[in-house]
Motif scaffolding. Structure first.
Motif, mmCIF file in Angstrom:
data_model
loop_
_atom_site.group_PDB
_atom_site.id
_atom_site.type_symbol
_atom_site.label_atom_id
_atom_site.label_comp_id
_atom_site.label_asym_id
_atom_site.label_seq_id
_atom_site.Cartn_x
_atom_site.Cartn_y
_atom_site.Cartn_z
ATOM 1 N N VAL A 85 47.436 29.153 38.507
ATOM 2 C CA VAL A 85 48.610 29.079 37.630
ATOM 3 C C VAL A 85 49.401 30.380 37.779
ATOM 4 C CG1 VAL A 85 49.359 29.062 35.206
ATOM 5 C CG2 VAL A 85 47.538 27.522 35.959
ATOM 6 N N THR A 86 50.728 30.281 37.762
ATOM 7 C CA THR A 86 51.584 31.460 37.739
ATOM 8 C C THR A 86 51.766 31.929 36.301
ATOM 9 O OG1 THR A 86 52.803 30.715 39.695
ATOM 10 C CG2 THR A 86 53.848 32.394 38.328
ATOM 11 N N GLU A 87 51.254 33.106 35.976
ATOM 12 C CA GLU A 87 51.332 33.573 34.588
ATOM 13 C C GLU A 87 52.767 33.898 34.196
ATOM 14 O OE1 GLU A 87 49.343 36.784 31.476
ATOM 15 O OE2 GLU A 87 48.518 36.567 33.504
ATOM 16 N N GLN A 88 53.153 33.436 33.015
ATOM 17 C CA GLN A 88 54.480 33.707 32.461
ATOM 18 C C GLN A 88 54.373 34.166 31.011
ATOM 19 O OE1 GLN A 88 56.960 30.208 33.059
ATOM 20 N NE2 GLN A 88 56.164 29.909 35.125
ATOM 21 N N SER A 89 53.292 34.881 30.708
ATOM 22 C CA SER A 89 53.037 35.292 29.321
ATOM 23 C C SER A 89 53.910 36.445 28.876
ATOM 24 C CB SER A 89 51.568 35.686 29.170
ATOM 25 O OG SER A 89 51.297 36.865 29.914
ATOM 26 N N GLY A 90 54.355 37.270 29.817
ATOM 27 C CA GLY A 90 55.172 38.422 29.465
ATOM 28 C C GLY A 90 54.397 39.648 29.043
ATOM 29 N N VAL A 91 53.061 39.594 28.999
ATOM 30 C CA VAL A 91 52.281 40.772 28.627
ATOM 31 C C VAL A 91 52.323 41.782 29.767
ATOM 32 C CG1 VAL A 91 50.796 39.455 27.087
ATOM 33 C CG2 VAL A 91 50.109 39.774 29.475
ATOM 34 N N ASP A 92 52.172 43.070 29.433
ATOM 35 C CA ASP A 92 52.310 44.092 30.467
ATOM 36 C C ASP A 92 51.097 44.186 31.383
ATOM 37 O OD1 ASP A 92 50.468 45.310 28.809
ATOM 38 O OD2 ASP A 92 51.786 46.939 28.177
ATOM 39 N N TYR A 93 50.060 43.418 31.095
ATOM 40 C CA TYR A 93 48.886 43.387 31.968
ATOM 41 C C TYR A 93 48.752 41.999 32.616
ATOM 42 C CZ TYR A 93 47.228 41.636 27.452
ATOM 43 O OH TYR A 93 47.110 40.958 26.260
ATOM 44 N N ALA A 94 49.864 41.303 32.754
ATOM 45 C CA ALA A 94 49.849 39.950 33.318
ATOM 46 C C ALA A 94 49.381 39.964 34.772
ATOM 47 C CB ALA A 94 51.237 39.326 33.229
ATOM 48 N N SER A 95 48.792 38.862 35.173
ATOM 49 C CA SER A 95 48.312 38.717 36.544
ATOM 50 C C SER A 95 49.469 38.457 37.496
ATOM 51 C CB SER A 95 47.321 37.552 36.635
ATOM 52 O OG SER A 95 47.061 37.223 37.980
ATOM 53 N N GLU A 96 49.401 39.115 38.656
ATOM 54 C CA GLU A 96 50.286 38.811 39.776
ATOM 55 C C GLU A 96 49.459 38.402 40.995
ATOM 56 O OE1 GLU A 96 52.774 42.184 40.394
ATOM 57 O OE2 GLU A 96 53.779 42.015 38.447
ATOM 58 N N ALA A 97 48.201 38.044 40.739
ATOM 59 C CA ALA A 97 47.257 37.762 41.824
ATOM 60 C C ALA A 97 47.560 36.438 42.504
ATOM 61 C CB ALA A 97 45.827 37.749 41.280
ATOM 62 N N VAL A 109 47.105 32.933 40.696
ATOM 63 C CA VAL A 109 45.870 32.883 39.908
ATOM 64 C C VAL A 109 46.111 33.596 38.583
ATOM 65 C CG1 VAL A 109 43.380 33.281 39.886
ATOM 66 C CG2 VAL A 109 44.568 33.054 42.073
ATOM 67 N N ALA A 110 45.664 32.978 37.491
ATOM 68 C CA ALA A 110 45.811 33.592 36.171
ATOM 69 C C ALA A 110 44.691 33.121 35.252
ATOM 70 C CB ALA A 110 47.168 33.236 35.554
ATOM 71 N N HIS A 111 44.350 33.981 34.286
ATOM 72 C CA HIS A 111 43.372 33.614 33.263
ATOM 73 C C HIS A 111 44.088 32.837 32.155
ATOM 74 C CE1 HIS A 111 39.351 34.925 34.084
ATOM 75 N NE2 HIS A 111 39.760 36.109 34.507
ATOM 76 N N ALA A 112 44.609 31.681 32.524
ATOM 77 C CA ALA A 112 45.394 30.892 31.586
ATOM 78 C C ALA A 112 44.532 30.069 30.638
ATOM 79 C CB ALA A 112 46.337 29.966 32.353
ATOM 80 N N CYS A 113 43.209 30.238 30.710
ATOM 81 C CA CYS A 113 42.333 29.503 29.798
ATOM 82 C C CYS A 113 41.536 30.434 28.883
ATOM 83 C CB CYS A 113 41.376 28.607 30.583
ATOM 84 S SG CYS A 113 40.680 27.264 29.592
ATOM 85 N N GLY A 114 41.616 31.757 29.126
ATOM 86 C CA GLY A 114 40.971 32.695 28.216
ATOM 87 C C GLY A 114 39.544 33.050 28.551
ATOM 88 N N HIS A 115 39.085 32.758 29.761
ATOM 89 C CA HIS A 115 37.707 33.075 30.102
ATOM 90 C C HIS A 115 37.465 34.584 30.139
ATOM 91 C CE1 HIS A 115 37.085 28.899 32.221
ATOM 92 N NE2 HIS A 115 37.501 28.801 30.975
ATOM 93 N N ASP A 116 38.523 35.359 30.358
ATOM 94 C CA ASP A 116 38.385 36.813 30.309
ATOM 95 C C ASP A 116 38.035 37.278 28.892
ATOM 96 O OD1 ASP A 116 40.888 35.873 29.540
ATOM 97 O OD2 ASP A 116 42.012 37.468 30.513
ATOM 98 N N VAL A 117 38.535 36.581 27.887
ATOM 99 C CA VAL A 117 38.142 36.868 26.499
ATOM 100 C C VAL A 117 36.645 36.631 26.318
ATOM 101 C CG1 VAL A 117 38.378 36.116 24.084
ATOM 102 C CG2 VAL A 117 40.408 36.366 25.521
ATOM 103 N N HIS A 118 36.159 35.547 26.898
ATOM 104 C CA HIS A 118 34.746 35.206 26.745
ATOM 105 C C HIS A 118 33.846 36.269 27.372
ATOM 106 C CE1 HIS A 118 36.400 30.803 27.008
ATOM 107 N NE2 HIS A 118 36.831 31.454 25.933
#
Length: 417
Positions: A85-97, A109-118
């Motif tokens: 997924v292309t991240e479009q969250s606008g946070v300053d630590y957004a993924s550009e991977a 690639v983006a953590h668009a499901c929150g697994h990084d929180v887990h």
């Protein structure tokens, strides 16, 4: 102070490090089965606590074992993979991977499901427990699982001998960040997440020039009839009190406007809360597709392939009540009733294979004021990004605090002295 409050009293000491760890994971997501750096970072955190750590289980899976005398064994699980997924969250630590997918295509690639929180919540929770050995007895198994999004990560760890690598748990616990107000959480006994199955259906026609349709069996028209008729399964064959979802997510056919193709491929996804409803959906899909093929004079039968199958997540009743009581004592009104979720997970494959009960709950990750404003306007569905959306990025706090505290509180429901 309660045992949980005593253990969590040191959360502030590691909050800054945990938040930076989370930002690093968020900036550097990895696709399913490729979570090499994520696994390495999590394993390093656990090794730094003195845990017995084993990596590379089922590819990139990690297990860390924290022993603290005799007592129950509690398994805490987090998933690690991200999405194309292309991240479009606008946070300053957004993924550009970007990365190569299984077909060799370069994808975002983006953590668009929150697994990084887990992951960040799990390693911090284990650290807090490791710092307070006088408050509990037993063993904590920290399990970091790959490939949840492809529904085969848990099975891969089991196939690689997970059961022989860890002590048999008395309880397995897991959580997921959801599009709910941050700082809240909820657990529900019984069915909580749906079983899910994807189905690839190839239907056959007879190709011809677009100017001579009488010489063809048009699979595009056949596919259109199938799609429309499939919509009647849930609305007319499933009882209104029973939940079921049937989505046709993809139709692929043809290469040129004036060429009637030989075949078409439909990809479906179904979600159910019971085996009876699941079986009914499968039977109805096959009946409708086969009948439409006959009606269209299809030259050969349709072909079916089931893939990406997720098990039902149904929480153990007694264990859920224990977790809910612990959450109420610690979180008070932050612990709220939570509805069934139509998402799916493969976590339950692990406790099911090990023959142990499990509890899976949800925590909120959306700014509470933003959520309240959307709710007041009746626009939650329109204004609140959900999991897998390019705009989904949980607020760091209080989401991480809630996820960390929830794992500690739930684990201590079995481990506390």
């Amino acid at each position: 102070m309660s045992v949980a409050s005593t253990v969590l009293a040191r959360l502030g000491e590691l909050r800054e490090r945990q938040e930076e760890f989370y930002r690093d994971l968020h900036r550097n997501p990895e696709l399913s089965h490729h979570e090499h750096e994520t696994a390495t970072k999590a394993a390093q955190w656990l090794r730094g606590l003195g845990l017995d750590v084993q990596a590379g289980i089922g590819g990139t899976g990690v297990v860390g074992i924290l022993r603290n005398g005799d007592g129950p064994v509690v398994l805490l699980r987090a998933d690690m993979d991200a999405l194309p997924v292309t991240e479009q969250s606008g946070v300053d630590y957004a993924s550009e991977a970007t990365a190569s997918d299984e077909n060799g295509h370069t994808v975002p690639v983006a953590h668009a499901c929150g697994h990084d929180v887990h992951v960040a919540s799990l390693v911090a929770a284990v650290e807090l427990l490791s710092r307070s050995p006088a408050q509990w007895n037993g063993t904590v198994v920290a399990l970091l699982q790959p490939a949840e999004e492809t529904a085969d990560g848990a099975a891969g760890m089991l196939d690689d001998g997970l059961a022989e690598l860890i002590p048999t748990p008395d309880i397995a616990l897991a959580q997921h960040v959801l599009a709910l107000p941050a700082g809240t959480l909820g657990v529900r006994s019984g069915p909580f997440l749906t079983a899910a199955d994807s189905i690839r259906i190839t239907i056959h026609g007879r190709g011809a020039h677009g100017s001579m349709p009488q010489a063809s069996v048009d699979p595009v028209v056949l596919a259109a009839h199938i799609v429309v008729r499939l919509q009647t399964i849930v609305s007319r064959e499933i009882a209104p009190a029973e939940t079921a979802v049937l989505t046709v997510g993809s139709i692929q056919a043809g290469t040129k406007s004036n060429v009637i193709p030989e075949s078409a491929v439909l990809q479906l996804n179904i979600r159910t809360y019971s085996e009876q409803t699941r079986s009914a959906l499968f039977a109805a899909i096959r009946r409708i597709v086969d009948a439409e093929c006959v009606a269209s004079l299809s030259p050969k039968p349709a072909e079916y392939e089931v893939f990406d199958s997720f098990p039902l997540t149904a929480n153990d009743t007694e264990a859920s009540e224990r977790v809910a009581a612990a959450f109420t004592r610690h979180f008070g009104e932050q612990n709220r009733p939570i509805e069934k979720q139509s998402a799916s997970e493969d976590f339950s494959d692990i406790p099911n294979a090990l023959g142990v009960p499990y509890v899976y709950w949800g925590i909120g990750g959306i700014d509470a004021e933003q959520y309240a404003a959307a709710e007041a306007a009746g626009r939650v569905a329109q204004d609140i990004p959900v999991n897998h959306s390019p705009e989904f990025a949980p607020v760091i706090q209080p989401t991480l605090d809630t996820g960390t505290r929830a794992l500690v509180v739930a684990a201590l429901a079995w481990l506390a002295k």
